[in-house]
Design a protein around this motif. Sequence first.
Motif, mmCIF file in Angstrom:
data_model
loop_
_atom_site.group_PDB
_atom_site.id
_atom_site.type_symbol
_atom_site.label_atom_id
_atom_site.label_comp_id
_atom_site.label_asym_id
_atom_site.label_seq_id
_atom_site.Cartn_x
_atom_site.Cartn_y
_atom_site.Cartn_z
ATOM 1 N N VAL A 500 0.842 -1.198 0.000
ATOM 2 C CA VAL A 500 0.000 0.000 0.000
ATOM 3 C C VAL A 500 0.879 1.249 0.000
ATOM 4 O O VAL A 500 0.596 2.247 -0.675
ATOM 5 C CB VAL A 500 -0.958 -0.011 1.210
ATOM 6 C CG1 VAL A 500 -1.647 1.341 1.363
ATOM 7 C CG2 VAL A 500 -2.000 -1.118 1.053
ATOM 8 N N ASP A 501 1.996 1.193 0.728
ATOM 9 C CA ASP A 501 2.889 2.346 0.832
ATOM 10 C C ASP A 501 3.860 2.483 -0.344
ATOM 11 O O ASP A 501 4.383 3.578 -0.576
ATOM 12 C CB ASP A 501 3.709 2.259 2.123
ATOM 13 C CG ASP A 501 2.862 2.417 3.373
ATOM 14 O OD1 ASP A 501 1.755 2.989 3.294
ATOM 15 O OD2 ASP A 501 3.308 1.937 4.442
ATOM 16 N N ASN A 502 4.091 1.381 -1.077
ATOM 17 C CA ASN A 502 5.203 1.405 -2.037
ATOM 18 C C ASN A 502 4.878 0.929 -3.452
ATOM 19 O O ASN A 502 5.717 1.131 -4.352
ATOM 20 C CB ASN A 502 6.342 0.527 -1.504
ATOM 21 C CG ASN A 502 6.979 1.083 -0.263
ATOM 22 O OD1 ASN A 502 7.851 1.947 -0.326
ATOM 23 N ND2 ASN A 502 6.531 0.607 0.896
ATOM 24 N N ALA A 503 3.727 0.309 -3.674
ATOM 25 C CA ALA A 503 3.509 -0.349 -4.959
ATOM 26 C C ALA A 503 3.029 0.583 -6.066
ATOM 27 O O ALA A 503 3.338 0.341 -7.241
ATOM 28 C CB ALA A 503 2.502 -1.491 -4.802
ATOM 29 N N LEU A 504 2.284 1.620 -5.748
ATOM 30 C CA LEU A 504 1.707 2.446 -6.818
ATOM 31 C C LEU A 504 2.801 3.065 -7.677
ATOM 32 O O LEU A 504 2.682 3.111 -8.907
ATOM 33 C CB LEU A 504 0.818 3.530 -6.215
ATOM 34 C CG LEU A 504 0.219 4.519 -7.237
ATOM 35 C CD1 LEU A 504 -0.616 3.780 -8.278
ATOM 36 C CD2 LEU A 504 -0.609 5.585 -6.518
ATOM 37 N N PRO A 506 6.685 2.372 -7.600
ATOM 38 C CA PRO A 506 7.850 1.759 -6.959
ATOM 39 C C PRO A 506 9.095 2.611 -7.138
ATOM 40 O O PRO A 506 9.327 3.196 -8.201
ATOM 41 C CB PRO A 506 7.994 0.414 -7.686
ATOM 42 C CG PRO A 506 6.657 0.163 -8.312
ATOM 43 C CD PRO A 506 6.104 1.509 -8.637
ATOM 44 N N GLY A 507 9.903 2.648 -6.088
ATOM 45 C CA GLY A 507 11.182 3.336 -6.181
ATOM 46 C C GLY A 507 12.167 2.534 -7.000
ATOM 47 O O GLY A 507 11.811 1.576 -7.699
ATOM 48 N N TYR A 508 13.421 2.925 -6.914
ATOM 49 C CA TYR A 508 14.482 2.273 -7.675
ATOM 50 C C TYR A 508 14.743 0.914 -7.040
ATOM 51 O O TYR A 508 15.435 0.794 -6.033
ATOM 52 C CB TYR A 508 15.733 3.147 -7.642
ATOM 53 C CG TYR A 508 16.863 2.668 -8.526
ATOM 54 C CD1 TYR A 508 16.736 2.658 -9.914
ATOM 55 C CD2 TYR A 508 18.068 2.247 -7.963
ATOM 56 C CE1 TYR A 508 17.783 2.232 -10.722
ATOM 57 C CE2 TYR A 508 19.121 1.823 -8.762
ATOM 58 C CZ TYR A 508 18.972 1.811 -10.139
ATOM 59 O OH TYR A 508 20.003 1.390 -10.942
ATOM 60 N N GLN A 509 14.133 -0.125 -7.614
ATOM 61 C CA GLN A 509 14.163 -1.453 -7.012
ATOM 62 C C GLN A 509 14.586 -2.503 -8.039
ATOM 63 O O GLN A 509 14.429 -2.327 -9.248
ATOM 64 C CB GLN A 509 12.781 -1.839 -6.454
ATOM 65 C CG GLN A 509 12.339 -1.023 -5.267
ATOM 66 C CD GLN A 509 11.196 -1.699 -4.515
ATOM 67 O OE1 GLN A 509 10.764 -2.813 -4.847
ATOM 68 N NE2 GLN A 509 10.710 -1.028 -3.475
ATOM 69 N N LEU A 525 5.953 -3.652 -12.583
ATOM 70 C CA LEU A 525 6.109 -3.960 -11.166
ATOM 71 C C LEU A 525 4.982 -3.323 -10.353
ATOM 72 O O LEU A 525 4.443 -3.946 -9.424
ATOM 73 C CB LEU A 525 7.465 -3.467 -10.669
ATOM 74 C CG LEU A 525 7.849 -3.815 -9.226
ATOM 75 C CD1 LEU A 525 7.843 -5.322 -9.002
ATOM 76 C CD2 LEU A 525 9.206 -3.220 -8.876
ATOM 77 N N ALA A 526 4.617 -2.093 -10.703
ATOM 78 C CA ALA A 526 3.493 -1.446 -10.024
ATOM 79 C C ALA A 526 2.212 -2.241 -10.220
ATOM 80 O O ALA A 526 1.424 -2.425 -9.282
ATOM 81 C CB ALA A 526 3.326 -0.021 -10.538
ATOM 82 N N LEU A 527 2.003 -2.734 -11.441
ATOM 83 C CA LEU A 527 0.808 -3.530 -11.711
ATOM 84 C C LEU A 527 0.770 -4.762 -10.818
ATOM 85 O O LEU A 527 -0.277 -5.107 -10.246
ATOM 86 C CB LEU A 527 0.785 -3.936 -13.184
ATOM 87 C CG LEU A 527 -0.344 -4.866 -13.617
ATOM 88 C CD1 LEU A 527 -1.710 -4.251 -13.332
ATOM 89 C CD2 LEU A 527 -0.204 -5.232 -15.095
ATOM 90 N N ALA A 577 8.242 2.351 -17.951
ATOM 91 C CA ALA A 577 8.265 3.042 -16.665
ATOM 92 C C ALA A 577 7.524 4.366 -16.821
ATOM 93 O O ALA A 577 7.489 4.938 -17.914
ATOM 94 C CB ALA A 577 9.690 3.275 -16.195
ATOM 95 N N TYR A 578 6.988 4.840 -15.715
ATOM 96 C CA TYR A 578 6.169 6.047 -15.771
ATOM 97 C C TYR A 578 6.898 7.223 -16.406
ATOM 98 O O TYR A 578 6.290 8.051 -17.091
ATOM 99 C CB TYR A 578 5.738 6.459 -14.358
ATOM 100 C CG TYR A 578 4.830 5.492 -13.625
ATOM 101 C CD1 TYR A 578 4.049 4.547 -14.296
ATOM 102 C CD2 TYR A 578 4.767 5.533 -12.233
ATOM 103 C CE1 TYR A 578 3.229 3.679 -13.610
ATOM 104 C CE2 TYR A 578 3.940 4.674 -11.522
ATOM 105 C CZ TYR A 578 3.175 3.738 -12.213
ATOM 106 O OH TYR A 578 2.355 2.885 -11.524
ATOM 107 N N ASP A 579 8.212 7.338 -16.148
ATOM 108 C CA ASP A 579 8.979 8.496 -16.586
ATOM 109 C C ASP A 579 9.728 8.241 -17.886
ATOM 110 O O ASP A 579 10.675 8.969 -18.212
ATOM 111 C CB ASP A 579 9.972 8.913 -15.492
ATOM 112 C CG ASP A 579 10.968 7.813 -15.148
ATOM 113 O OD1 ASP A 579 10.707 6.648 -15.515
ATOM 114 O OD2 ASP A 579 11.999 8.120 -14.508
ATOM 115 N N ARG A 580 9.317 7.208 -18.646
ATOM 116 C CA ARG A 580 10.006 6.894 -19.888
ATOM 117 C C ARG A 580 9.018 6.864 -21.060
ATOM 118 O O ARG A 580 8.578 5.788 -21.491
ATOM 119 C CB ARG A 580 10.733 5.552 -19.787
ATOM 120 C CG ARG A 580 11.808 5.517 -18.704
ATOM 121 C CD ARG A 580 12.659 4.266 -18.817
ATOM 122 N NE ARG A 580 13.552 4.091 -17.688
ATOM 123 C CZ ARG A 580 14.456 3.126 -17.582
ATOM 124 N NH1 ARG A 580 14.580 2.242 -18.559
ATOM 125 N NH2 ARG A 580 15.231 3.030 -16.513
#
Length: 703
Positions: A500-504, A506-509, A525-527, A577-580
């Motif tokens: 809940v805190d990290n999936a929407l 994801p950081g650099y993982q 990964l978010a999905l 990725a969201y930013d690509r």
Amino acid sequence: MPNDRDRPAPAVGRRDLFRFSGAAGVTLAASSLLAPTASADEDSNPAAPSGFRPLRPPATPLAVRSPYLSTWLAGDYLAGEWAGFWTGRTTAMTGIARIDGVAYVFIGAPGLPDGQPAFRGMTQTDVTVTPTQSRFTLNAGGIELTVTFLSPIEPGDLRRQSAPLSYVSLRARSIDGKAHNVSLYLDISAEWAHGDSNASVSWDSRATGGVRTLSFTPSNPGVLAENGDMASWGTITWSTTERTGLSWQIGQDIVVRQAAVAGKLTGAADPAQPRRISDRWPVLGLDLDLGAVRGATEPFVISVGHLRTPAVSYLGTALPPLWTTYWPTWQQMISDFHHDAKAAAQRCGRLDDKVTSDARRAGGDKYAALCALALRQAYAGTELVVRDGKPWAFLKEISSDGNVSTIDVLYPAMPVFAYLDPQYLSLLLEPVLDYAETGGWPKTFAEHDLGSSYPNATGHNDGNEEDMPVEESANMLIMVAAAKKTGHYAILKQWADYLVDNALDPGYQNQTDDFTGFIAHSANLALKGIVAIGAMSQIAAAAGNTADAAHYLGIARDYIAQWQTKATDTTGQLKLAYDRPGTWSLKYNGFADALLGLNLIPAAVTAEEGNWYLKHRNQFGTPLDLRHSYTKADWALWTAAWQHDHPPVRDAFVDDVFDFVTSSGSRVPFTDLYDTISARQAGFQARPVVGGIFSLLALQRKP
């Protein structure tokens, strides 16, 4: 004389005729079907080379039953090349048929002392691969010989599934209307017992319960240790039912085989033991004189086993194999295994028919062929043990890191167990859950594995491991929901709250496709994480916690709407990725949404994404993402299952993996990582992740 296994194997094209010194030659002709009940029209498959049904495997499973009993034929012809462990190390098996006094090779590439004429070879006419069996048909001297390798899969039957044994069955019949005198000889070498040919072995022969067992055991076993991925401890068994005409011998390979060619084995063991495996290459030989053969003979059934006690260790405690709870000795287990041979063949035949018919309905003939190749490999990456009187199952991350029960290897393998045996999936999850709850794992997200080197589940109590925080936490929640596993609520809720805190976003993982590197803001990964939050709603509902069920489902629905906005490019496709912007990747994690029946992903998004994949398809598949030309067979079939409502997309993924398998020059046990342009292996082989091939079938078990 140099041993033939040290000589390079002859180069053979998959459509070539094969000839070796003194051989009658090998030709191929189609003659058999995948399933015994299938019609010729149903099974016709012009893409399969002549003589192979339903496909030409890159390597054919022979004895494939556990991480350490895993022998394959990395080629097309049973005679003329050595069988090998999944690594490629030779695990020699030799078969010689004596027909009216003439010796013909039907398995392996045995040599004879200098000055003696080379063996002739039987002509191979057919190879049939079913989910549990590999069947070869050969003929020579007026006799047809059927050689069947059966590695049983026993869904729902832990007792039988726990036996680390595999069958080899021989049946002869006259094909020219005449009676022929026939004897059949089979041996295995001490190479099966250890990964180092300089290691010393001892041998033994004994009869128990009407079964003759010959065996090899390392003289200086390294308990719970490996050499070249092979176990350095345990006993290799080679057994058959005592009967008239049976003889046996243990000794140097050429000596024992000469005795078989001469007419009868001595019933004695070479006294010069222990000795090195490469010192005169000791073999375990069994020979059956069938007498005059006209009609089909009763099968000559031999079993091969690899028996280890202990099987694994868990946090410093050695755990015995589960079979020890059912049989007082391994000799009794082998005796029962042989007395059960006919019934086992019937059960496995029914399972073959079920898998084949289900797979044809789900994805067609080519899909059924892939399932036939994948089943034994998927199960053979696992084994059953007992802890505190209860069954557990462990998995080896074969050919990549060699870790114990790697969660992101369990995850791609999961569909085969979700389809055939959810109880088995539950047993595979149990050690992972236990370690997180009581074993000392220090982090709030799920661990990556239970130990860096199979078979030792030493844990990572210092927290030093290959962390994949969103990946593994989500994998566990999805698998627990798929297995309908109960209990462990606190740790599952902990992981869900981490997501809940990290999936929407994801950081650099790191994530399961770690060979592509770490990634931030990964859409796939978010999905996975969002679907896993939805899975937690099902886990909560099953536990009777309706408030949590509503809470997590609400979050999953809210997140998927945000995900769609973040992940969708201006052109309409989903980004890597969201930013690509301008990027894309296979969103294979959509399969879990379909499997669990959550229906979080809008149907229009699924359809649009499938059409995009078709536009980026190479000859052997759509790449994993735009950065490389390789793909993964397991994720390709997960994507096919996500796209099950879109047959052109589904079928494209199935067809491409089938074409790779049947065309690749990489002759290794089913690889899951390959290049979509060249059809060459890009890494990995023999891994249990091919359980992901069963994704379309797993949908049949969804809620």
